[in-house]
Design a protein around this motif. Structure first.
Motif, short mmCIF file in Angstrom:
data_model
loop_
_atom_site.label_atom_id
_atom_site.label_comp_id
_atom_site.label_asym_id
_atom_site.label_seq_id
_atom_site.Cartn_x
_atom_site.Cartn_y
_atom_site.Cartn_z
N LEU A 7 8.50 7.49 -0.37
CA LEU A 7 7.57 6.39 -0.07
C LEU A 7 7.89 5.14 -0.88
O LEU A 7 7.88 4.02 -0.36
CB LEU A 7 6.13 6.84 -0.33
N ALA B 119 6.76 11.34 -2.63
CA ALA B 119 6.42 10.12 -3.36
C ALA B 119 7.64 9.24 -3.57
O ALA B 119 7.59 8.02 -3.38
CB ALA B 119 5.79 10.49 -4.70
N GLY C 256 0.81 -1.21 0.00
CA GLY C 256 0.00 0.00 0.00
C GLY C 256 0.84 1.25 0.00
O GLY C 256 0.46 2.26 -0.61
N ARG C 257 2.00 1.20 0.66
CA ARG C 257 2.88 2.37 0.71
C ARG C 257 3.37 2.76 -0.67
O ARG C 257 3.40 3.94 -1.03
CB ARG C 257 4.08 2.07 1.61
N ARG C 258 3.72 1.76 -1.48
CA ARG C 258 4.22 2.06 -2.82
C ARG C 258 3.11 2.57 -3.72
O ARG C 258 3.32 3.48 -4.53
CB ARG C 258 4.87 0.81 -3.41
N LEU C 259 1.91 1.99 -3.60
CA LEU C 259 0.80 2.49 -4.39
C LEU C 259 0.45 3.92 -4.00
O LEU C 259 0.15 4.76 -4.85
CB LEU C 259 -0.41 1.58 -4.22
N MET C 260 0.52 4.21 -2.69
CA MET C 260 0.26 5.57 -2.22
C MET C 260 1.33 6.51 -2.77
O MET C 260 1.03 7.65 -3.17
CB MET C 260 0.26 5.62 -0.69
N GLY C 261 2.58 6.05 -2.80
CA GLY C 261 3.66 6.87 -3.34
C GLY C 261 3.42 7.21 -4.80
O GLY C 261 3.65 8.34 -5.23
N CYS C 262 2.94 6.22 -5.58
CA CYS C 262 2.63 6.48 -6.99
C CYS C 262 1.55 7.55 -7.13
O CYS C 262 1.66 8.48 -7.93
CB CYS C 262 2.19 5.19 -7.68
N ALA C 263 0.49 7.42 -6.32
CA ALA C 263 -0.61 8.38 -6.39
C ALA C 263 -0.15 9.78 -6.03
O ALA C 263 -0.48 10.77 -6.70
CB ALA C 263 -1.75 7.94 -5.47
N ILE C 264 0.64 9.89 -4.97
CA ILE C 264 1.16 11.20 -4.55
C ILE C 264 2.10 11.76 -5.60
O ILE C 264 2.11 12.97 -5.87
CB ILE C 264 1.86 11.08 -3.18
#
Length: 293
Positions: free
Chosen positions: A280, A277, A119-127
């Motif tokens: 993350l 990002a 989830g951290r990496r997906l959040m980093g992509c979104a940010i």
């Protein structure tokens, strides 16, 4: 991730960010295929010379097909696609679309079983995408068929970088970075030989275009590919591709310095989000890593 790795990612981003304005100079003069071919030939030459100076041996013949596939994904296809897009859309648009590479890298690593899709990496992509949108305040571009095709070309190039990063990571575990990088660019030059040669009669070998090709081939292709392979040997593939989020930051800076494009304080929030990002996705923590080199 150690501080030195994070700083290397920033340095790579700074140099790669400068490649998009150079493409806008060289591609209209030389054409997408010839520009890609010359760029790869120069990169292969400088890497081969380095191998000779450092007395390194070429990989065995059996390894060349796998390195040629890596070349197709991370050199040939992206170079040609970005070169073609440079004929249609501004450099900033290409840099923004290139920032999708980490997402493809995370997905590719997960599909190939190399890394866990956290989830951290997906959040980093979104940010990161949000930061890029804030950072590069692009003017309106009319939505036409050529513009849409150019955008798809950039996205396809980013996908090549992203999915190819997993194969690149595997290559660094099987070969030394310098010989592998040299084979990748020799293979690319050979793959591009025929279409590049066919483009010669229509080319305009202007001084500006040739300087741009020299910088692209010797530095942003040859030397930087070698450095990125060395770095990827020490960090996850998805972390290495996260440098793409910072490329628009430097693309804007180089555009402001060399092309007179506007740079405003309104871009500061985007810069913060881009760096967040990248941290993350890479797992970089400047407080935890304090004192490490």
């Amino acid at each position: 991730m150690h501080t030195r790795h994070f700083l290397q990612l920033i340095a790579l981003s700074a140099l790669w960010g400068g490649s998009f304005p150079l493409l806008r100079i060289a591609s209209p003069a030389l054409g997408p295929w010839l520009l890609a071919g010359l760029r790869c030939a120069l990169a292969a030459l400088v890497l081969a010379l380095l191998m000779r100076v450092l007395r390194q041996r070429w990989p065995v013949r059996a390894a060349w097909p796998r390195l040629a596939l890596l070349s197709l994904l991370t050199v040939v296809a992206p170079f040609v696609l970005f070169n073609w897009a440079a004929l249609v859309i501004p450099a900033g648009y290409s840099a923004v679309l290139n920032a999708t590479a980490p997402l493809f890298g995370v997905l590719g690593a997960a599909v190939m079983g190399e890394e866990r899709l956290s989830g951290r990496r997906l959040m980093g992509c979104a940010i990161g995408f949000a930061g890029v949108a804030l950072l590069v305040q692009l003017g309106p571009v009319a939505v036409t068929t050529p513009v849409l095709l150019a955008a798809l070309a950039c996205t396809g190039a980013a996908a090549g970088y992203g999915f190819g990063s997993t194969l690149m990571k595997r290559a660094t575990l099987e070969h030394d970075a310098l010989p592998a990088s040299a084979v990748v660019h020799v293979a690319a030059a050979l793959l591009l030989l025929v279409p590049a040669g066919a483009s010669v009669p229509a080319a305009n070998f202007s001084t500006g275009a040739m300087i741009a090709v020299a910088v692209l081939g010797l530095f942003t292709s040859g030397l930087m590919y070698w450095i990125s392979m060395r770095l990827m040997r020490e960090i996850p593939a998805s972390a290495a591709t996260s440098a793409a989020f910072m490329i628009p930051l430097f693309g804007v800076a180089w555009g402001g310095i060399f092309l007179g494009e506007p740079v405003t304080w309104g871009m500061a929030p985007g810069c913060v989000l881009v760096l967040t990002a990248t941290a993350l996705i890479t797992g970089f923590n400047p407080f935890r890593d304090r004192g490490k080199t």
